[in-house]
Write a protein that holds these residues in place. Structure first.
Motif, short mmCIF file in Angstrom:
data_model
loop_
_atom_site.label_atom_id
_atom_site.label_comp_id
_atom_site.label_asym_id
_atom_site.label_seq_id
_atom_site.Cartn_x
_atom_site.Cartn_y
_atom_site.Cartn_z
N VAL A 80 24.66 -28.59 8.47
CA VAL A 80 25.86 -29.28 8.96
C VAL A 80 25.53 -30.74 9.28
N PHE A 81 24.43 -30.97 9.97
CA PHE A 81 24.08 -32.35 10.33
C PHE A 81 23.59 -33.14 9.11
N LEU A 82 22.99 -32.48 8.14
CA LEU A 82 22.64 -33.17 6.90
C LEU A 82 23.90 -33.65 6.19
N GLY A 119 16.10 -43.52 20.14
CA GLY A 119 16.18 -44.09 18.80
C GLY A 119 15.03 -43.75 17.88
N ARG A 120 14.10 -42.93 18.34
CA ARG A 120 12.99 -42.52 17.47
C ARG A 120 13.49 -41.43 16.52
N PRO A 121 13.01 -41.42 15.28
CA PRO A 121 13.42 -40.35 14.35
C PRO A 121 13.01 -38.98 14.88
N MET A 122 13.91 -38.01 14.72
CA MET A 122 13.64 -36.65 15.18
C MET A 122 14.06 -35.65 14.11
N GLN A 123 13.45 -34.46 14.17
CA GLN A 123 13.82 -33.37 13.26
C GLN A 123 14.45 -32.24 14.05
N LEU A 124 15.68 -31.92 13.72
CA LEU A 124 16.36 -30.82 14.42
C LEU A 124 15.70 -29.48 14.16
N LYS A 125 14.95 -29.39 13.06
CA LYS A 125 14.24 -28.14 12.75
C LYS A 125 13.30 -27.75 13.88
N GLN A 126 12.80 -28.73 14.59
CA GLN A 126 11.86 -28.46 15.68
C GLN A 126 12.58 -28.10 16.98
N LEU A 127 13.89 -28.38 17.07
CA LEU A 127 14.62 -28.20 18.31
C LEU A 127 15.60 -27.03 18.31
N ILE A 156 16.33 -37.73 11.61
CA ILE A 156 17.59 -38.32 12.06
C ILE A 156 17.31 -39.26 13.24
N ILE A 157 17.99 -40.38 13.26
CA ILE A 157 17.99 -41.25 14.43
C ILE A 157 19.30 -41.03 15.16
N PHE A 158 19.21 -40.67 16.46
CA PHE A 158 20.40 -40.39 17.25
C PHE A 158 20.70 -41.61 18.11
N PHE A 213 27.49 -28.75 17.25
CA PHE A 213 28.06 -29.75 16.34
C PHE A 213 28.96 -30.73 17.11
N ALA A 214 29.93 -30.19 17.82
CA ALA A 214 30.87 -31.05 18.55
C ALA A 214 30.19 -31.78 19.70
N GLY A 215 29.27 -31.10 20.39
CA GLY A 215 28.59 -31.72 21.51
C GLY A 215 27.73 -32.90 21.12
N ILE A 216 27.02 -32.77 20.01
CA ILE A 216 26.15 -33.87 19.55
C ILE A 216 26.97 -35.02 18.98
N LEU A 217 27.99 -34.71 18.17
CA LEU A 217 28.78 -35.80 17.58
C LEU A 217 29.66 -36.50 18.61
N GLN A 218 29.94 -35.86 19.72
CA GLN A 218 30.67 -36.52 20.80
C GLN A 218 29.83 -37.66 21.39
N LYS A 219 28.53 -37.45 21.50
CA LYS A 219 27.66 -38.38 22.21
C LYS A 219 26.84 -39.31 21.32
N PHE A 220 26.61 -38.90 20.06
CA PHE A 220 25.68 -39.66 19.23
C PHE A 220 26.25 -40.00 17.86
N GLN A 221 25.80 -41.11 17.34
CA GLN A 221 25.99 -41.44 15.94
C GLN A 221 24.70 -41.05 15.22
N LEU A 222 24.84 -40.32 14.13
CA LEU A 222 23.67 -39.85 13.38
C LEU A 222 23.40 -40.79 12.22
N VAL A 223 22.17 -41.30 12.17
CA VAL A 223 21.78 -42.24 11.13
C VAL A 223 20.48 -41.73 10.48
N PRO A 224 20.40 -41.73 9.16
CA PRO A 224 19.15 -41.27 8.52
C PRO A 224 18.01 -42.25 8.78
N ALA A 225 16.83 -41.74 9.04
CA ALA A 225 15.66 -42.60 9.20
C ALA A 225 15.30 -43.24 7.87
N ASP A 226 14.62 -44.36 7.91
CA ASP A 226 14.20 -45.04 6.69
C ASP A 226 13.41 -44.09 5.80
#
Length: 502
Positions: A323-325, A172-180, A497-499, A463-476
């Motif tokens: 896409v995730f944005l 639940g910690r905010p993460m940046q996909l740019k780093q991954l 993003i908070i996953f 895209f499909a793999g992440i959305l299958q397992k997680f709800q994407l919520v913008p960090a504050d």
């Protein structure tokens, strides 16, 4: 002072003035039949005008679209990056440029000179016999290693699983996909090219990502200030982007050379476990036959690896970030995608390309994200190989041709409501996926993107793999309306993003 003395002083000045006038005329002269556009200045051409318009309208692609409307022509003629340049902005002209053989050249401006490590080799930025031979070789050997087939799908799947585990660990910690994302994309590419996998938290890779970002922001598809005025690198090495591209080149080439040297140390005759081995085999064969005209050299291996590194760091990774944005901006679409995956695939296994026909809305959401947030809104990078015509206009040899994809993707006459994010536009009345010839993200013709199947696979699986397992919520505090970072290509401004596990 005698008459002869006066003549000896005046004549050189007169000749110099005539030479200057002829030079100025040549600089300002618009070739006969060249497409319409603004008047250009000596030396810098239309650089200042394009820069002013780009700043006013927020982007270079919007500046080019404005000029097309101002001059009432789908082909605009400019002088930028040191070259005569035309911008095309209709589907039919795009198809012509991407498929006609006289448009198969690559620009030879100062930016491409630096981009190819001053070697003018590789596969991405070259043309002619070198490009034909090397592209065919790279494609043949990557396919023989499984790139584009089940072996590649397995590697992509492995990276998706590693990504999902990392996201789960975020708790639940905010993460940046740019780093991954860049590491995941490059791990697949370099598995086939060099048998190499980037370690987690690789500082060298992170530095390359940061340098690549600085380089991309400093340039544009015309080469930017540096191509318009190469001499400025001596005065403004930082502001022109010269320092950024040289730093990236030095680090990227050192990394690639280390891979080559490691392979040379472990090589034995006939070994072909990856692309580097295949090149070493060809180099040894050329040396044995004393073929002095061979295009298989260590410089060529270096540039091919550089091309692969460059593509993996930016295009696919940035497309996924966009896409995730869009999923953060449109939670209703995100939820519908998740529900479709859950119904068609379930939750016990990750989605694969074999599920794609049943994941129509998921695929349409991907396509719509690419349409609205295209990483390369200006693309083409073609050079005219001989005097030719386009849309009735005359284009001299060596003219650079660029395609304004943004104009095609935002054409109201074609799309109706292009500013609206609506995946349904890619779904037919019968519920099947609908292709659209105004949406060709990977190009056409012989210069079509070599990594098209790989990019499509990465986009779908992640895209499909992440959305299958997680709800994407913008960090504050995340600004979801934030505009893209401009430059050679587009990338979203960094966002958190908070996953949330489902």
């Amino acid at each position: 002072m005698g008459r002869d003395d006066m003549l000896s002083l005046v004549l050189p000045l007169l000749l110099a003035a005539v030479a200057l006038a002829v030079w100025l005329w040549g600089q300002l002269r618009r070739p006969p039949g060249f497409p319409p556009g603004p008047t250009w200045l000596p030396v810098i051409g239309n650089y200042l005008e394009i820069r002013r318009l780009s700043k006013k309208l927020s982007s270079q692609h919007e500046a080019f679209a404005h000029l097309a409307e101002q001059y009432g022509s789908p082909v605009i003629g400019l002088h930028v990056g040191g070259d005569l340049t035309v911008i095309v902005s209709t589907r039919s002209l795009k198809r012509e440029v991407l498929t006609r053989p006289e448009f198969e050249g690559r620009p030879q401006n100062f930016f491409t000179y630096l981009r190819t490590l001053k070697l003018r080799k590789g596969v991405a930025m070259v043309d002619g016999k070198l490009w034909q031979e090397q592209r065919a070789f790279v494609m043949k050997h990557l396919r023989s290693l499984g790139f584009g087939g089940p072996a590649m799908q397995d590697q992509v799947g492995e990276e998706v699983r590693a990504m999902l585990a990392e996201l789960s660990d975020s708790r639940g910690r905010p993460m940046q996909l740019k780093q991954l994302l860049p590491r995941s994309v490059l791990n697949v590419i370099f598995h086939f090219c060099a048998g190499y996998r980037f370690p987690r938290d690789d500082q060298q890779l992170q530095t390359l990502i940061d340098l690549q970002d600085v380089r991309s922001r400093a340039f544009d598809m015309t080469g930017g200030k540096l191509s318009a005025m190469p001499w400025l690198r001596f005065i403004q090495p930082e502001a022109t982007g010269y320092n950024a591209i040289t730093k990236f080149n030095d680090m990227a080439s050192a990394f690639c050379m280390k891979l080559i040297e490691d392979h040379k140390a472990a090589y034995f005759p006939g070994k072909k476990t990856d692309l580097i081995d295949a090149y070493l085999y060809e180099i040894a064969k050329a040396k044995e036959s004393q073929d002095d005209n061979t295009t298989f050299t260590e410089d060529q291996i270096l540039m091919v690896l550089y091309d692969m590194l460059d593509a993996g760091l930016e295009e696919t990774s940035s497309a996924l970030q966009f896409v995730f944005l869009m999923m953060l901006r449109h939670p209703d679409v995100q939820e519908r995608v998740h529900n479709e995956i859950k119904e068609a695939v379930g939750t016990d296994r990750p989605p694969t390309l074999e599920d794609k026909d049943r994941l129509v809305y998921t695929t349409a959401a991907l396509m719509e994200s690419q349409r609205m947030c295209y990483v390369l809104p200006i693309r083409g990078l073609r050079r005219v190989l001989e005097d030719t015509t386009l849309h009735g206009y005359r284009l001299p040899v060596n003219t650079t041709v660029l395609i304004n994809n943004w104009s095609l993707h935002m054409d109201k006459e074609h799309w109706g409501d292009p500013e609206v994010y609506r995946p349904e536009r890619f779904i037919s009345e019968t519920g099947l996926l609908r292709e659209d010839d105004a949406f060709v993200p990977f190009g056409l013709g012989r210069h079509r993107c070599m990594g098209e199947h790989f990019a499509k696979s990465c986009l779908f699986h992640f895209f499909a793999g992440i959305l299958q397992k997680f709800q994407l919520v913008p960090a504050d505090g995340t600004d979801l309306k934030s505009t893209a970072l401009g430059g050679f290509n587009l990338a979203p401004k960094p966002f958190d993003i908070i996953f949330k596990s489902r």
